[in-house]
Write a protein that holds these residues in place. Structure first.
Motif, PDB file in Angstrom:
ATOM      1  N   SER A 168       0.830  -1.216   0.000  1.00  0.00           N
ATOM      2  CA  SER A 168       0.000   0.000   0.000  1.00  0.00           C
ATOM      3  C   SER A 168       0.857   1.256   0.000  1.00  0.00           C
ATOM      4  CB  SER A 168      -0.931  -0.001   1.216  1.00  0.00           C
ATOM      5  OG  SER A 168      -1.792  -1.105   1.185  1.00  0.00           O
ATOM      6  N   VAL A 169       1.990   1.229   0.690  1.00  0.00           N
ATOM      7  CA  VAL A 169       2.897   2.388   0.691  1.00  0.00           C
ATOM      8  C   VAL A 169       3.396   2.661  -0.725  1.00  0.00           C
ATOM      9  CG1 VAL A 169       5.173   3.191   1.445  1.00  0.00           C
ATOM     10  CG2 VAL A 169       3.606   2.146   3.094  1.00  0.00           C
ATOM     11  N   LEU A 170       3.804   1.611  -1.411  1.00  0.00           N
ATOM     12  CA  LEU A 170       4.272   1.776  -2.789  1.00  0.00           C
ATOM     13  C   LEU A 170       3.143   2.283  -3.680  1.00  0.00           C
ATOM     14  CD1 LEU A 170       6.447   1.446  -4.956  1.00  0.00           C
ATOM     15  CD2 LEU A 170       5.760  -0.946  -5.176  1.00  0.00           C
ATOM     16  N   ALA A 171       1.937   1.719  -3.520  1.00  0.00           N
ATOM     17  CA  ALA A 171       0.792   2.145  -4.335  1.00  0.00           C
ATOM     18  C   ALA A 171       0.514   3.626  -4.124  1.00  0.00           C
ATOM     19  CB  ALA A 171      -0.435   1.311  -3.988  1.00  0.00           C
ATOM     20  N   ALA A 172       0.604   4.094  -2.875  1.00  0.00           N
ATOM     21  CA  ALA A 172       0.358   5.508  -2.592  1.00  0.00           C
ATOM     22  C   ALA A 172       1.402   6.398  -3.272  1.00  0.00           C
ATOM     23  CB  ALA A 172       0.356   5.740  -1.081  1.00  0.00           C
ATOM     24  N   LYS A 173       2.651   5.973  -3.278  1.00  0.00           N
ATOM     25  CA  LYS A 173       3.701   6.762  -3.926  1.00  0.00           C
ATOM     26  C   LYS A 173       3.458   6.865  -5.432  1.00  0.00           C
ATOM     27  CE  LYS A 173       7.488   5.937  -0.643  1.00  0.00           C
ATOM     28  NZ  LYS A 173       7.852   7.373  -0.473  1.00  0.00           N
ATOM     29  N   LEU A 174       3.014   5.782  -6.026  1.00  0.00           N
ATOM     30  CA  LEU A 174       2.803   5.768  -7.472  1.00  0.00           C
ATOM     31  C   LEU A 174       1.490   6.431  -7.873  1.00  0.00           C
ATOM     32  CD1 LEU A 174       4.058   2.176  -8.354  1.00  0.00           C
ATOM     33  CD2 LEU A 174       5.265   4.343  -8.644  1.00  0.00           C
ATOM     34  N   ALA A 175       0.598   6.689  -6.918  1.00  0.00           N
ATOM     35  CA  ALA A 175      -0.694   7.295  -7.236  1.00  0.00           C
ATOM     36  C   ALA A 175      -0.549   8.737  -7.699  1.00  0.00           C
ATOM     37  CB  ALA A 175      -1.618   7.225  -6.010  1.00  0.00           C
ATOM     38  N   ASP A 176       0.509   9.412  -7.280  1.00  0.00           N
ATOM     39  CA  ASP A 176       0.758  10.796  -7.679  1.00  0.00           C
ATOM     40  C   ASP A 176       1.369  10.807  -9.079  1.00  0.00           C
ATOM     41  OD1 ASP A 176       1.443  13.421  -8.031  1.00  0.00           O
ATOM     42  OD2 ASP A 176       2.656  13.594  -6.214  1.00  0.00           O
ATOM     43  N   GLU A 177       0.569  11.189 -10.086  1.00  0.00           N
ATOM     44  CA  GLU A 177       1.038  11.140 -11.467  1.00  0.00           C
ATOM     45  C   GLU A 177       2.256  12.034 -11.698  1.00  0.00           C
ATOM     46  OE1 GLU A 177      -2.017  11.953 -14.265  1.00  0.00           O
ATOM     47  OE2 GLU A 177      -2.970   9.997 -14.039  1.00  0.00           O
ATOM     48  N   ARG A 178       2.315  13.158 -11.003  1.00  0.00           N
ATOM     49  CA  ARG A 178       3.427  14.093 -11.238  1.00  0.00           C
ATOM     50  C   ARG A 178       4.760  13.542 -10.714  1.00  0.00           C
ATOM     51  NH1 ARG A 178       1.751  18.963 -12.964  1.00  0.00           N
ATOM     52  NH2 ARG A 178       3.735  19.926 -12.375  1.00  0.00           N
ATOM     53  N   ARG A 179       4.697  12.605  -9.785  1.00  0.00           N
ATOM     54  CA  ARG A 179       5.916  12.031  -9.211  1.00  0.00           C
ATOM     55  C   ARG A 179       6.185  10.609  -9.712  1.00  0.00           C
ATOM     56  NH1 ARG A 179      10.058  13.651  -7.112  1.00  0.00           N
ATOM     57  NH2 ARG A 179      10.148  11.848  -5.721  1.00  0.00           N
ATOM     58  N   ARG A 180       5.245  10.068 -10.477  1.00  0.00           N
ATOM     59  CA  ARG A 180       5.310   8.633 -10.779  1.00  0.00           C
ATOM     60  C   ARG A 180       6.590   8.247 -11.519  1.00  0.00           C
ATOM     61  NH1 ARG A 180       0.084   6.453 -13.495  1.00  0.00           N
ATOM     62  NH2 ARG A 180      -0.715   7.144 -11.470  1.00  0.00           N
ATOM     63  N   LEU A 181       6.957   8.990 -12.544  1.00  0.00           N
ATOM     64  CA  LEU A 181       8.159   8.622 -13.307  1.00  0.00           C
ATOM     65  C   LEU A 181       9.414   8.694 -12.446  1.00  0.00           C
ATOM     66  CD1 LEU A 181       7.480  10.340 -16.756  1.00  0.00           C
ATOM     67  CD2 LEU A 181       7.422   7.897 -16.235  1.00  0.00           C
ATOM     68  N   LEU A 210       2.450   5.624 -19.162  1.00  0.00           N
ATOM     69  CA  LEU A 210       3.707   6.206 -18.693  1.00  0.00           C
ATOM     70  C   LEU A 210       4.351   7.085 -19.761  1.00  0.00           C
ATOM     71  CD1 LEU A 210       5.253   3.216 -16.703  1.00  0.00           C
ATOM     72  CD2 LEU A 210       3.962   5.171 -15.824  1.00  0.00           C
ATOM     73  N   VAL A 211       4.181   6.709 -21.022  1.00  0.00           N
ATOM     74  CA  VAL A 211       4.709   7.551 -22.096  1.00  0.00           C
ATOM     75  C   VAL A 211       3.951   8.881 -22.113  1.00  0.00           C
ATOM     76  CG1 VAL A 211       5.071   7.747 -24.590  1.00  0.00           C
ATOM     77  CG2 VAL A 211       5.404   5.551 -23.459  1.00  0.00           C
ATOM     78  N   ARG A 212       2.641   8.838 -21.852  1.00  0.00           N
ATOM     79  CA  ARG A 212       1.861  10.086 -21.792  1.00  0.00           C
ATOM     80  C   ARG A 212       2.391  10.998 -20.671  1.00  0.00           C
ATOM     81  NH1 ARG A 212      -3.628  11.058 -23.020  1.00  0.00           N
ATOM     82  NH2 ARG A 212      -4.093   8.821 -22.998  1.00  0.00           N
ATOM     83  N   LEU A 213       2.669  10.391 -19.493  1.00  0.00           N
ATOM     84  CA  LEU A 213       3.219  11.189 -18.391  1.00  0.00           C
ATOM     85  C   LEU A 213       4.563  11.806 -18.785  1.00  0.00           C
ATOM     86  CD1 LEU A 213       2.417   8.981 -15.263  1.00  0.00           C
ATOM     87  CD2 LEU A 213       1.203  11.004 -16.076  1.00  0.00           C
ATOM     88  N   TYR A 214       5.357  11.027 -19.496  1.00  0.00           N
ATOM     89  CA  TYR A 214       6.650  11.553 -19.934  1.00  0.00           C
ATOM     90  C   TYR A 214       6.439  12.693 -20.941  1.00  0.00           C
ATOM     91  CZ  TYR A 214      11.224  11.890 -22.080  1.00  0.00           C
ATOM     92  OH  TYR A 214      12.420  12.370 -22.555  1.00  0.00           O
ATOM     93  N   ALA A 215       5.475  12.535 -21.854  1.00  0.00           N
ATOM     94  CA  ALA A 215       5.200  13.582 -22.839  1.00  0.00           C
ATOM     95  C   ALA A 215       4.758  14.866 -22.133  1.00  0.00           C
ATOM     96  CB  ALA A 215       4.134  13.111 -23.824  1.00  0.00           C
ATOM     97  N   ARG A 216       3.926  14.752 -21.104  1.00  0.00           N
ATOM     98  CA  ARG A 216       3.482  15.941 -20.370  1.00  0.00           C
ATOM     99  C   ARG A 216       4.651  16.583 -19.618  1.00  0.00           C
ATOM    100  NH1 ARG A 216      -2.527  14.178 -18.017  1.00  0.00           N
ATOM    101  NH2 ARG A 216      -3.514  14.111 -20.086  1.00  0.00           N
ATOM    102  N   ASP A 217       5.521  15.735 -19.087  1.00  0.00           N
ATOM    103  CA  ASP A 217       6.700  16.261 -18.410  1.00  0.00           C
ATOM    104  C   ASP A 217       7.559  17.066 -19.388  1.00  0.00           C
ATOM    105  OD1 ASP A 217       8.687  16.264 -16.137  1.00  0.00           O
ATOM    106  OD2 ASP A 217       9.864  15.192 -17.642  1.00  0.00           O
ATOM    107  N   ARG A 218       7.724  16.550 -20.599  1.00  0.00           N
ATOM    108  CA  ARG A 218       8.516  17.272 -21.603  1.00  0.00           C
ATOM    109  C   ARG A 218       7.796  18.551 -22.029  1.00  0.00           C
ATOM    110  NH1 ARG A 218      13.710  15.302 -21.827  1.00  0.00           N
ATOM    111  NH2 ARG A 218      13.831  17.161 -23.138  1.00  0.00           N
TER     112      ARG A 218
END
Length: 981
Positions: free
Chosen positions: A499-512, A594-602
């Protein structure tokens, strides 16, 4: 005329047009597509008797008995001969054979007889079912049942035909049962309840149908009804036959009573055994936790196995970075070792990086691995490639070319000898390799992903937090590299829970940033691909990543990029070729999560011009609003809503038909709603987003998108309320009230519509006031407040007329018809509905005309004009079904069930009510469900299924009591008429 003698034209003899015969319906014959006359009923009886013997001879005595039984006419034999003579003229020469004083039909084509076609299809279905291919089995069986054209041997006299008719009808019923079994095995339990209800009414003593109905009801969550079916069956068998239900039915009842878990899921075929793994010398070691990918392993292994006897088998494996191309290729190559006893070659071509391997250098290493001395290795690429192919001649070698850049890098490295094979991995599709077997590798399935995660983390930690583990692999987008990183981080941290790991990954801005472990990082993998893009490709990649929704159409992408569609398509296809974008379907594209998150980050880091991202999102919203408004105008000619929407800066798509417009709306539904919801965080786009939702209100009534529509309406209203602009808030509330009416939450909808009237009045925005008055009128009807409904709808009619909104006026007239009907004013109800229909028809508004015909059907039902009511409701049903309006389709089926009850057709009423329950599953709200259950119970009671009827009424009563609905009193009377009296 030049003196050259003419050669006579050679005529090719015409091929005879084959004959076809039909017995599974009227006895008919065709030559090609031409229907042939089969003569009198007795002549058809003779033809049927001969065809049913399938080439066996029937004696004259047998034929006479078949046609007339124990009382043949005096000239029976002469009559049979006359019929045979006529049939001989109908059939092909030599087809009707006379022998041993009788006749036989021989020489039929393979599919000439419909009976034979059905047998072939049934055999195909049984074979597919035995191998676990349920989809093919169901399809074959459905095609077999479609061959039937009514009653077998229809209209054919004689005792033989009667016997065969009964046999064929019983066979068809057995096939229907088999098809229903397959439907249940396939998980279509809710869909078959209606059909099984009708079948059990038609065949009340057929226990297997009852057994299937019990199972379908149980799997649909209707356990009490399933047990009631058993009680009805037991009572019926005792009353009619004096026996108890059979052992199968009794066992099923006991399994339902103890909630046997095995009943809750269809049987699934056992998975194919995993192929064994081998270890050739030059291949990298395969990973010990390799998981899943069985279909790809099988496909690639089959291609490699075909190398023997072929000039080189080439398989090119393509996919995004981190999808597991190399892992799969190495795994398959190890397995293929026995097929390539002369060696396996491997090289990392570094195609995703800035310095790809030089083919000339690679060939040098391959030549040395094959035994060539350093001094014998040629200097040029061409000479090395020639020697390489010469050395492989007569050998069986597998070459694994990993991480290739493009086809040009690969071509010199391909073996050209028979018996050799090449396996290639790349982010670029190898379309330039002639004859290559191309495989696009997708992410793991959820089941595979969870199994992979569990292998790394350990069964004990995952078993106690299965839901959290599913959240983790979903956050990883089911990408193998991301799952490995996440699982490795968790395995190294014993104090962390899943659950701790799931919570960390739930934040899209920090996921990558979270998906990094040691030298493994998802972002680094994507950066390799992004770094190779041309400027136009990079801009497209960044901006397309901003769009929400599961995918994006070419037209929407062109709006985002502000480019012509042709140029946009070229850019998108180039991104597909290098696996940064996926082609979801022709003209549709999607990112991996994950590629979408990377595209938004760029997009945040690399924005070339100020406001570039905001402008792209504004263009997308503008495109959707313009196009949706166009769809609305086509569906509702003359409706004033489109004139009151936020103006758009660009034209939307144009459609040539209602069908194409409607198809676009439902295809784009998820993307459109996601785009609208995104504006909750963008005040500049909030008004346009709410108008987009208003124009797309059909999605609320569709069932498929009702929940998403309501969630979007809620989010936009909350944003509008915070913004504090009366006009925007009123329109947002109008869309939310519409969703709540569709969902049966009438109290909330009425409060919202009341607020709309106040806010829109303040903003001097007249159309929402009209709509809100209309909505409050129909809500008052549902709540039994006819006087309030009369007031609201009369005012709505006045306001719509002031605006010149004729379709709005027609809607309010039809709703007022229902108020008058509830008040007992039948003549006025019919007149008002007909006025509304007249307006709709004059404007060509067929979809809303169906609402008028629905209202008219109700009024005609209460007036006792049942045939006219059924006709009006059937017209409405066809339109609702064609328009994909599931809410109104289900409600119309419910009203048809009421007509059937009034017309003393209880079995048909039960079937229509069951269909209504199926269609309304998940939409319409509990109050409407209670209404349908009440009518279903009445229908079941009249066909003798009283126990099941009681279950339906009890459920309806529970719904009404929970809602505080007055209908509860009537249901109590149905449950206990004596006590209620």
């Amino acid at each position: 005329m030049d003196g050259v003698p003419r050669v006579p034209e050679q005529r090719v003899p015409e091929q005879p047009v084959p004959l076809r015969f039909g017995l599974l319906g009227p006895v008919r014959a065709w030559r090609g597509e031409e229907a042939l006359s089969t003569g009198s009923p007795q002549q058809r009886a003779l033809l049927a008797a001969l065809l049913l013997r399938e080439g066996r001879t029937a004696t004259a005595a047998e034929l006479i008995d078949a046609l007339w039984g124990e009382e043949p006419p005096a000239q029976a034999l002469a009559t049979v001969r006359t019929y045979a003579s006529r049939l001989r003229k109908l059939l092909d020469p030599g087809m009707l054979v006379s022998e041993s004083g009788g006749y036989a039909v021989r020489g039929l084509g393979e599919d000439a007889l419909d009976l034979t076609r059905v047998r072939t299809l049934v055999a195909t279905a049984e074979k597919a079912r035995a191998t676990g291919d349920l989809g093919s089995a169901r399809a074959a069986l459905r095609r077999a049942l479609e061959v039937w054209d009514g009653e077998p041997l229809a209209g054919v006299p004689g005792p033989y035909a009667e016997t065969q008719r009964a046999r064929l009808q019983e066979w068809r019923l057995q096939l229907v049962e088999m098809r229903l079994e397959l439907d249940l095995e396939h998980g279509c339990h809710a869909e078959v309840v209606s059909e099984l209800t009708a079948l059990t009414a038609a065949h009340p003593l057929r226990e297997h149908l009852r057994e299937l109905l019990m199972l379908a009801l149980y799997r649909s969550g209707r356990q009490a009804e399933a047990l009631a079916v058993y009680a009805d069956t037991r009572r019926l068998l005792a009353d009619e036959l004096g026996v108890d239900p059979g052992p199968e039915l009794r066992e099923l009842q006991q399994r339902i009573l103890r909630t046997d878990p095995a009943l809750a899921r269809p049987a699934t075929p056992a998975p194919a055994p995993a192929p064994t793994v081998a270890r050739p010398a030059q291949l990298p070691a395969t990973v010990s936790d390799f998981t899943g990918r069985a279909a790809f392993v099988s496909e690639l292994s089959e291609v490699l196995a075909s190398a023997k006897g072929r000039v080189m088998a080439v398989s090119a494996l393509t996919g995004i970075g981190g999808v597991g191309k190399t892992t799969l290729a190495v795994h398959v190559a190890h397995q293929a070792r026995p097929a390539f006893p002369d060696g396996q070659l491997y090289v990392d071509l570094r195609g995703a990086g800035p310095s790809p391997a030089d083919p000339e250098t690679v060939l040098g290493s391959f030549l040395r691995a094959l035994g060539t001395a350093d001094s014998a290795v040629p200097d040029s690429l061409e000479e090395r490639a020639a020697l390489y192919r010469s050395l492989l001649d007569g050998r069986r070698v597998l070459v694994l070319l990993d991480n290739a850049r493009d086809a040009a890098q690969v071509r010199p490295l391909l073996p050209g000898a028979e018996g050799c094979a090449a396996l290639i991995t790349s982010r670029t599709r190898m379309t330039g390799l002639a004859g290559a077997h191309l495989v696009d590798l997708d992410v793991m399935s959820p089941k595979e992903a969870l199994a992979f995660f569990t292998k790394i983390v350990g069964e004990e930690r995952v078993a106690s937090e299965r839901e959290a583990a599913l959240d983790v692999v979903a956050a990883c987008g089911f990408l193998p590299l991301a799952i490995r990183i996440a699982a490795s981080r968790l395995a190294a941290r014993r104090t962390w829970t899943v659950s701790v790991l799931a919570a960390k990954l739930a934040d899209e801005r920090r996921r990558l940033d979270e998906l990094r472990a040691g030298d493994l990082a998802v972002k680094a993998t994507f950066e390799l691909g992004y770094g190779q893009l041309e400027p136009a490709q990079a801009r497209a990649f960044r901006l397309l990543g901003l769009a929400d929704g599961p995918d994006i159409s070419l037209a929407a992408a062109a709006a985002v990029l502000d480019l012509p569609q042709e140029e946009t398509e070229d850019l998108l296809e180039s991104l597909v070729d290098i696996s940064l974008l996926e082609s979801a379907a022709p003209g549709r594209y999607r990112f991996h999560d994950l590629v979408r998150l990377y595209a938004r980050d760029r997009a945040e880091r690399d924005e070339q011009e100020p406001g570039e991202s905001e402008a792209a999102l504004a263009r997308l919203l503008d495109f959707y609003l313009a196009t949706t408004a166009g769809v609305y105008a086509i569906e509702r000619p003359g409706d004033k809503l489109v004139e009151h929407l936020t103006p758009t800066r660009r034209p939307g798509l144009r459609f040539t038909s209602r069908t194409s417009a409607r198809d676009w709306l439902y295809t784009e539904a998820n993307c459109l709603l996601a785009t609208a919801r995104r504006q909750a965080d963008r005040p500049a786009g909030l008004g346009a987003a709410i108008d987009l939702l208003w124009a797309a209100l059909d999605l609320s009534e569709s069932g498929a998108n009702s929940k998403e529509y309501e969630a979007t309406a809620t989010a936009l209203y909350e944003a509008a309320r915070e913004l504090g602009v009366a006009r925007i808030s009123a329109r947002a509330l109008m869309t939310l009230a519409h969703a709540h009416v569709d969902g049966g939450r009438f109290d909330r909808a009425d409060e919202e519509a009341e607020q709309v009237i106040r806010l829109a009045g303040q903003a001097e925005d007249p159309l929402p006031v009209c709509w809100a008055r209309n909505a409050r009128g129909i809500i008052a009807l549902y709540q039994g407040r006819t006087a309030d409904g009369e007031e609201h709808l009369s005012e709505a009619i006045r306001l719509f007329r002031q605006l010149g909104d004729r379709p709005g006026e027609a809607s309010a007239l039809c709703n007022l018809s229902r108020i008058r009907l509830a008040a007992g004013r039948l003549r006025s109800a019919v007149d008002l509905a007909e006025q509304g229909i007249g307006i709709y028809d004059a404007m060509g508004n067929s979809m809303r005309g169906a609402n008028g015909r629905y209202a008219l059907g109700l009024a005609l039902t209460e007036s006792g004009r049942l045939d006219a009511a059924a006709s009006s409701l059937h017209e409405a049903l066809l339109v609702f079904r064609d328009s994909r309006q599931r809410l109104w389709e289900g409600m119309t089926l419910f009203r048809l069930a009421e007509v059937d009850l009034a017309a003393q057709r209880p079995a048909q009423a039960a079937a229509n009510a069951e269909r209504a329950l199926t269609v309304l599953r998940g939409i319409g709200g509990e109050w409407r469900r209670g209404n349908v259950l009440t009518v279903l119970g009445q229908a079941l009671s009249r066909i003798g299924q009283t126990d099941r009827a009681q279950v339906c009424w009890q459920e309806a009563l529970h719904i009404y009591e929970t809602l505080g609905s007055p209908e509860a009193a009537a249901v109590r009377e149905l449950l206990n008429p004596v006590q209620a009296a």
